[in-house]
Design an enzyme around this catalytic site. Structure first.
Site, PDB file in Angstrom:
ATOM      1  N   ASP A  19      41.717  45.846  28.812  1.00  0.00           N
ATOM      2  CA  ASP A  19      40.770  46.651  29.583  1.00  0.00           C
ATOM      3  C   ASP A  19      39.450  45.893  29.734  1.00  0.00           C
ATOM      4  OD1 ASP A  19      39.172  48.594  30.695  1.00  0.00           O
ATOM      5  OD2 ASP A  19      38.976  49.756  28.833  1.00  0.00           O
ATOM      6  N   ASN A  21      36.744  46.935  31.568  1.00  0.00           N
ATOM      7  CA  ASN A  21      35.526  47.698  31.882  1.00  0.00           C
ATOM      8  C   ASN A  21      35.315  48.930  31.002  1.00  0.00           C
ATOM      9  OD1 ASN A  21      37.571  49.245  32.845  1.00  0.00           O
ATOM     10  ND2 ASN A  21      36.729  49.546  34.907  1.00  0.00           N
ATOM     11  N   ASP A  23      37.049  51.624  30.259  1.00  0.00           N
ATOM     12  CA  ASP A  23      37.503  52.996  30.550  1.00  0.00           C
ATOM     13  C   ASP A  23      38.771  53.344  29.775  1.00  0.00           C
ATOM     14  OD1 ASP A  23      39.373  51.516  31.880  1.00  0.00           O
ATOM     15  OD2 ASP A  23      39.097  52.468  33.838  1.00  0.00           O
ATOM     16  N   ASP A  27      43.575  46.644  33.014  1.00  0.00           N
ATOM     17  CA  ASP A  27      43.352  46.463  34.458  1.00  0.00           C
ATOM     18  C   ASP A  27      43.539  45.012  34.879  1.00  0.00           C
ATOM     19  OD1 ASP A  27      40.840  45.229  33.641  1.00  0.00           O
ATOM     20  OD2 ASP A  27      40.152  47.292  33.283  1.00  0.00           O
ATOM     21  N   ASP A  96      56.828  44.344  40.506  1.00  0.00           N
ATOM     22  CA  ASP A  96      57.848  45.368  40.345  1.00  0.00           C
ATOM     23  C   ASP A  96      58.062  46.037  41.700  1.00  0.00           C
ATOM     24  OD1 ASP A  96      59.527  47.259  38.868  1.00  0.00           O
ATOM     25  OD2 ASP A  96      58.271  46.736  37.149  1.00  0.00           O
ATOM     26  N   ASP A 197      63.486  47.532  40.516  1.00  0.00           N
ATOM     27  CA  ASP A 197      63.717  48.690  39.653  1.00  0.00           C
ATOM     28  C   ASP A 197      65.014  49.413  40.035  1.00  0.00           C
ATOM     29  OD1 ASP A 197      62.410  50.458  37.583  1.00  0.00           O
ATOM     30  OD2 ASP A 197      62.603  51.939  39.186  1.00  0.00           O
ATOM     31  N   GLU A 251      67.153  45.188  38.241  1.00  0.00           N
ATOM     32  CA  GLU A 251      67.407  45.988  37.046  1.00  0.00           C
ATOM     33  C   GLU A 251      68.621  46.848  37.347  1.00  0.00           C
ATOM     34  OE1 GLU A 251      65.499  49.348  34.099  1.00  0.00           O
ATOM     35  OE2 GLU A 251      65.417  49.545  36.260  1.00  0.00           O
ATOM     36  N   HIS A 323      59.317  47.523  28.573  1.00  0.00           N
ATOM     37  CA  HIS A 323      58.481  48.727  28.450  1.00  0.00           C
ATOM     38  C   HIS A 323      59.302  50.005  28.274  1.00  0.00           C
ATOM     39  CE1 HIS A 323      59.884  48.553  32.489  1.00  0.00           C
ATOM     40  NE2 HIS A 323      59.493  49.782  32.716  1.00  0.00           N
ATOM     41  N   ASP A 324      60.636  49.896  28.320  1.00  0.00           N
ATOM     42  CA  ASP A 324      61.499  51.075  28.139  1.00  0.00           C
ATOM     43  C   ASP A 324      62.158  51.087  26.762  1.00  0.00           C
ATOM     44  OD1 ASP A 324      61.045  51.924  30.769  1.00  0.00           O
ATOM     45  OD2 ASP A 324      62.805  50.846  31.533  1.00  0.00           O
TER      46      ASP A 324
HETATM   47  O1  TEU Z   1      64.231  52.196  34.226  1.00  0.00           O
HETATM   48  C1  TEU Z   1      65.530  52.599  34.520  1.00  0.00           C
HETATM   49  C2  TEU Z   1      66.207  53.321  33.454  1.00  0.00           C
HETATM   50  O2  TEU Z   1      67.383  53.523  33.527  1.00  0.00           O
HETATM   51  C3  TEU Z   1      65.364  53.821  32.348  1.00  0.00           C
HETATM   52  O3  TEU Z   1      64.715  54.929  32.820  1.00  0.00           O
HETATM   53  C4  TEU Z   1      66.133  54.181  31.169  1.00  0.00           C
HETATM   54  O4  TEU Z   1      67.081  55.153  31.450  1.00  0.00           O
HETATM   55  C5  TEU Z   1      65.173  54.740  30.173  1.00  0.00           C
HETATM   56  O5  TEU Z   1      63.968  54.032  30.236  1.00  0.00           O
HETATM   57  C6  TEU Z   1      65.711  54.613  28.804  1.00  0.00           C
HETATM   58  O6  TEU Z   1      64.717  55.013  27.934  1.00  0.00           O
HETATM   59  C7  TEU Z   1      63.376  51.873  35.263  1.00  0.00           C
HETATM   60  C8  TEU Z   1      62.008  51.553  34.698  1.00  0.00           C
HETATM   61  O7  TEU Z   1      62.100  50.415  33.894  1.00  0.00           O
HETATM   62  C9  TEU Z   1      61.486  52.748  33.975  1.00  0.00           C
HETATM   63  O8  TEU Z   1      60.268  52.498  33.346  1.00  0.00           O
HETATM   64  C10 TEU Z   1      61.338  53.868  34.980  1.00  0.00           C
HETATM   65  O9  TEU Z   1      60.958  55.053  34.324  1.00  0.00           O
HETATM   66  C11 TEU Z   1      62.629  54.115  35.742  1.00  0.00           C
HETATM   67  O10 TEU Z   1      63.248  52.927  36.201  1.00  0.00           O
HETATM   68  C12 TEU Z   1      62.350  54.933  36.978  1.00  0.00           C
HETATM   69  O11 TEU Z   1      61.645  54.179  37.908  1.00  0.00           O
HETATM   70 CA    CA Z   2      39.895  49.420  32.753  1.00  0.00          CA
END
Ligand code: TEU
Ligand code: CA
Length: 544
Positions: A19, A21, A23, A27, A96, A197, A251, A323-324
């Protein structure tokens, strides 16, 4: 040679990266300030999770304007500057691309839901209900029905994710034209590629038939890898992908090897490569929400299958985190041995054949969030699942599952130093910082020659120095062992041995080759004994 084969990618989850700034939200200017850090780490590409305009129901995977940057993250001008600064450092940018669905606040949807006569109505998938219920039995990936009632038209609309993420109707050529326009907009700005995605959900089978068997799993061929997938991808390739020097990684949820080859085989090239997930089930049954004990074989078997299966035919991706997913040090080893485990996991995954994808924080061994109250979680999937779980589990048990599986585990702010909020922000972070930043942070890691971070640097520089890491064939030893991961790579008269002890105990093993003929080029211990130390990892290189 295509550049992506030699790419080493770092995934940035912008909201939690840095971050600039105060908040409390990461960013674009924050990313710019950290580019030297990334360069120094040794990556040559960044995958940036969505920064587009969005109501953030799914943290940006719900886009309301594909042509602008969310104000939390900055402006399009900031974006251009970031891209420029990346390119100056030899770092490519992969954006993405989220086009299976939009946000329910996208102007198309706002108009589409008003009336069946809206010019945008057919941009989405609206259907009449059946006997006062949803049109079919499809389930959302976030739990519950995939249909939401829309009063204005007395119809339901399809959303394979949250109800605020209506699915686009790819049957409609206008939708496909819009997507091509979006792609060209960013490519013309100089972007180098896209992480697409849930790309294998685009095609929904005609008539939208019920799925059979298990929910979601039973959707193969219906809304997973549906009948028109190749048509859509071929069209994108013909009209966009083939016209730029660009990279695509799709993906692909629940994809199998054979189906993937249909998209990525050299000569077909609908996509350059895919993210596949079979190896993510090593500690669960098809979903993180159904955990089981981690078994090394369940990790090695699918990974090896894809290594052998793509060899000579298509290019692979290598990842343990994104991130999932929860943090890998929490999943595949003992936390008491966190430093050794993190280095060993990096050695194991990133020495295989394919493109390494490092998720932010993985390079310093960041751990799961360990929040104790549901209010501390922000992720829509987590909150939906918690509600569902509470129907049949006690609060305590539901929380325990959340702590294990939540996507917020990997979304906590990046831990930069020992300062306030881990140096992520001078303001209140949008998601709570993991309190272990005093122990786990970038600044301390940079100064410690034995840190995970410095190990990553060594590993990545070896990958760049020796082309065998990129181009060598893969061959596995002891595939049935639940303790040892051992494979070799072969290329132009050279042999690379990658040996990992996945247990917390010393491990005896037969190295097969006479190791005195090899040079030890990487080791996560200073010892080099015959037996392996707990979570020890070694790489040997030799001429053959
Ligand atoms: O993820 C696809 C997906 O299948 C995931 O949602 C998965 O089922 C879940 O994260 C398991 O915990 C992509 C993105 O990476 C995810 O961040 C999004 O939420 C999703 O698509 C919808 O766009
Ligand atoms: Ca920020």
């Amino acid at each position: 040679m295509r550049w992506y084969k030699e790419a080493i990618v770092y995934q940035i989850y912008p909201r939690s990266f840095y971050d600039s700034n105060g908040d409390g939200i990461g960013d674009i200017r924050g990313i710019i300030q950290k580019l030297d850090y990334l360069k120094d780490l040794g990556v040559n590409a960044v995958w940036l999770s969505p920064i587009y305009d969005s109501p953030l129901d799914d943290m940006g995977y719900d886009i309301s304007n594909y042509y602008d940057v969310h104000k939390d993250y900055g402006t399009l001008e900031d974006f251009k500057e970031m891209l420029d600064e990346m390119h100056k450092r030899g770092i490519r940018l992969i954006m993405d691309l989220v086009v299976n669905h939009t946000s329910d606040e996208h102007p198309w949807f706002l108009d589409a839901k008003k009336s069946v006569n809206s010019p945008y109505h057919d941009y989405y998938i609206f259907r009449k209900g059946k006997n006062g219920r949803a049109p079919n039995n499809w389930r959302s990936f976030f739990g519950g029905s995939a249909w939401e009632y829309n009063e204005a038209t007395d119809e339901y609309y399809l959303h394979l994710f949250s109800r605020r993420q209506p699915d686009l109707n790819w049957e409609n050529p206008k939708v496909r034209a819009e997507v091509k326009k979006i792609l060209k907009f960013w490519l013309d700005l100089g972007v180098d590629g896209f992480r697409c995605d849930v790309i294998n959900l685009l095609s929904k089978k005609e008539g939208l038939p019920n799925t059979r068997g298990l929910p979601i799993l039973g959707a193969k061929g219906i809304y997973i890898d549906g009948p028109k997938m190749h048509d859509y991808l071929q069209e994108l390739k013909r009209d966009v992908f083939s016209k730029y020097d660009m990279f695509t990684v799709g993906e692909c949820v629940l994809i199998d090897l054979k189906t993937a080859l249909g998209y990525i085989k050299e000569g077909i090239d609908e996509l350059n490569t895919v993210f596949h997930f079979e190896h993510m089930n090593a500690d669960c049954f098809y979903s993180k929400w159904i955990p089981r004990k981690f078994k090394l074989r369940r990790l090695k078997k699918p990974l090896s299958k894809w290594q052998y299966g793509l060899q000579g035919k298509a290019w692979n991706t290598l990842f343990l985190e994104n991130h999932d997913q929860p943090r890998s040090v929490n999943r595949y080893g003992k936390l008491e041995n966190r430093v050794e485990v993190a280095k060993m996991l990096a050695t194991y995954i990133f020495s295989q054949r394919g493109i390494p994808f490092i998720y932010q924080g993985q390079e310093i061994g960041m751990t799961n969030a360990h929040y104790t109250k549901i209010e501390q979680y922000k992720d829509v999937e987590t909150l939906n699942m918690y509600k569902t779980l509470r129907k049949f589990l006690s609060e305590k048990r539901a929380m325990r599952l959340v702590q294990k599986a939540s996507r917020d585990n990997s979304r906590t702010p990046m831990q930069w130093n020992r300062g306030k909020n881990a140096g992520f922000s001078t303001g209140e972070p949008w998601l709570e910082v993991n309190p272990n930043y005093l122990e786990i942070n970038v600044e301390d890691s940079l100064g410690d020659e034995n840190s995970i971070l410095n190990y990553y640097k060594k590993l990545l520089s070896l990958r760049k120095k020796h082309s065998i890491f990129v181009y060598g064939d893969y061959r596995e030893h002891y595939p049935r062992s639940n303790k040892l991961a051992y494979y070799e790579r072969n290329y132009k008269g050279k042999k690379l041995l990658v040996i990992c002890n996945f247990t917390a105990k010393e491990l005896e093993f037969d190295p097969i080759y006479n190791l005195s003929r090899f040079k030890l080029i990487l080791n996560n211990y200073s010892q080099d004994k015959k037996q392996l130390m707990p979570y020890q990892a070694k790489i040997y290189l030799g001429d053959f």
